[in-house]
Design a protein around this motif. Structure first.
Motif, short mmCIF file in Angstrom:
data_model
loop_
_atom_site.label_atom_id
_atom_site.label_comp_id
_atom_site.label_asym_id
_atom_site.label_seq_id
_atom_site.Cartn_x
_atom_site.Cartn_y
_atom_site.Cartn_z
N TYR A 180 0.91 -1.19 -0.38
CA TYR A 180 -0.09 -0.45 -0.17
C TYR A 180 0.73 1.04 0.13
O TYR A 180 2.30 1.73 1.15
CB TYR A 180 -0.70 0.55 1.32
CG TYR A 180 -1.91 -1.08 1.34
CD1 TYR A 180 -2.69 -1.36 0.15
CD2 TYR A 180 -3.17 -0.89 2.51
CE1 TYR A 180 -4.35 -1.68 0.11
CE2 TYR A 180 -3.17 -1.75 2.37
CZ TYR A 180 -4.23 -2.66 0.87
OH TYR A 180 -5.00 -3.56 1.32
N ASN A 185 -3.66 4.71 3.46
CA ASN A 185 -4.18 4.00 3.45
C ASN A 185 -3.74 3.07 4.63
O ASN A 185 -4.00 1.84 4.65
CB ASN A 185 -3.17 2.50 2.19
CG ASN A 185 -4.31 2.84 0.78
OD1 ASN A 185 -5.12 2.97 0.99
ND2 ASN A 185 -3.15 3.65 -0.10
N GLU A 187 -4.83 2.75 7.69
CA GLU A 187 -5.96 2.29 8.17
C GLU A 187 -6.39 1.06 7.42
O GLU A 187 -7.12 0.15 8.75
CB GLU A 187 -7.25 2.98 8.83
CG GLU A 187 -7.31 4.68 8.89
CD GLU A 187 -6.18 5.40 8.96
OE1 GLU A 187 -6.55 5.85 7.47
OE2 GLU A 187 -5.59 5.94 9.64
N SER A 188 -6.24 0.79 6.44
CA SER A 188 -6.40 -0.91 5.69
C SER A 188 -5.27 -1.75 6.62
O SER A 188 -5.68 -2.83 6.21
CB SER A 188 -6.05 -0.83 4.58
OG SER A 188 -6.91 -0.28 3.64
N LYS A 191 -6.99 -3.07 9.77
CA LYS A 191 -8.00 -4.75 9.61
C LYS A 191 -7.64 -5.51 10.06
O LYS A 191 -5.88 -5.79 10.65
CB LYS A 191 -8.83 -3.81 8.46
CG LYS A 191 -9.52 -2.56 8.12
CD LYS A 191 -10.16 -3.42 6.55
CE LYS A 191 -10.60 -1.99 5.84
NZ LYS A 191 -11.65 -1.59 5.32
#
Length: 214
Positions: A180, A185, A187-188, A191
């Protein structure tokens, strides 16, 4: 636990913002983080890209966007006293501390904060030395890192390796064979599952448009 390679340059305010998130421990329970200092200007050259700072309107917009992100993150962001600046000495030092993860992380954080939080001058090498040897590095450690010819070779090798791995900018977060790019990005990554889009059917279809390019 998956390994995450964090590619950054001290010239990048977005790398600074990402590093502050890393410091908050948002990824520590999911990833074993390896810090990858790279000179983003060299990555731009290898990828035949223009630096954002070479386009005035783009540079101004991107810094304004960084300020918005900093406000959302509740992190102080200012500009260093001198821009652009030569980040190579600091990148080499960060790389040279890789065997001591705790000290390496502390050095990276403080080096980012020196300019992007405190607004000090990265071109003032004596000032930075006084700052970083106050409570992070011993003077002997600083001088050893500063004068290491081997680190110059290692950094060049790391930058070339990043290019070969298709890295073109910073900050970039690499997990397995996917990555990324960009602080937006982050926060992705936080996850529960890292989503690898290398085999996504639409990505594979789009990739065909570039099959004849190097």
């Amino acid at each position: 636990m998956k390994k995450l390679n964090f590619y950054f340059d001290f010239t990048s305010p977005y790398s600074y913002l990402s590093m502050m998130k890393i410091c908050n421990g948002q990824l520590d329970d999911r990833y074993d983080i390896e810090f990858m200092p790279v000179m983003v200007g060299r990555l731009f050259a290898l990828n035949e890209l223009s630096a954002p700072a070479q386009v005035k309107n783009k540079a101004l917009y991107l810094f304004k966007e960084a300020l918005r992100s900093a406000d959302r993150q509740e992190v102080e962001l200012t500009s260093p006293r001198t821009l652009p600046f030569n980040s190579l000495p600091y990148l080499r030092m960060a790389l040279g501390l890789k065997e001591d993860k705790v000290k390496q992380r502390e050095f990276i954080v403080k080096t980012f904060q020196y300019g992007w939080r405190d607004g000090l001058d990265y071109e003032d090498y004596d000032g930075f030395k006084a700052f970083i040897t106050k409570d992070c590095l011993l003077e002997a450690e600083y001088e050893e890192l500063e004068n290491s010819k081997e680190l110059k070779k290692e950094l060049k090798k790391l930058i070339n390796s990043a290019y070969e791995r298709k890295i073109f900018g910073v900050p970039t977060f690499e997990v397995n064979d996917d990555f990324y790019w960009g602080d937006h990005n982050f926060e992705s990554l936080a996850k529960k599952e890292f989503l690898d889009y290398n085999q996504h059917k639409e990505f594979l279809k789009f990739k065909e448009f570039f099959k004849d390019e190097k």
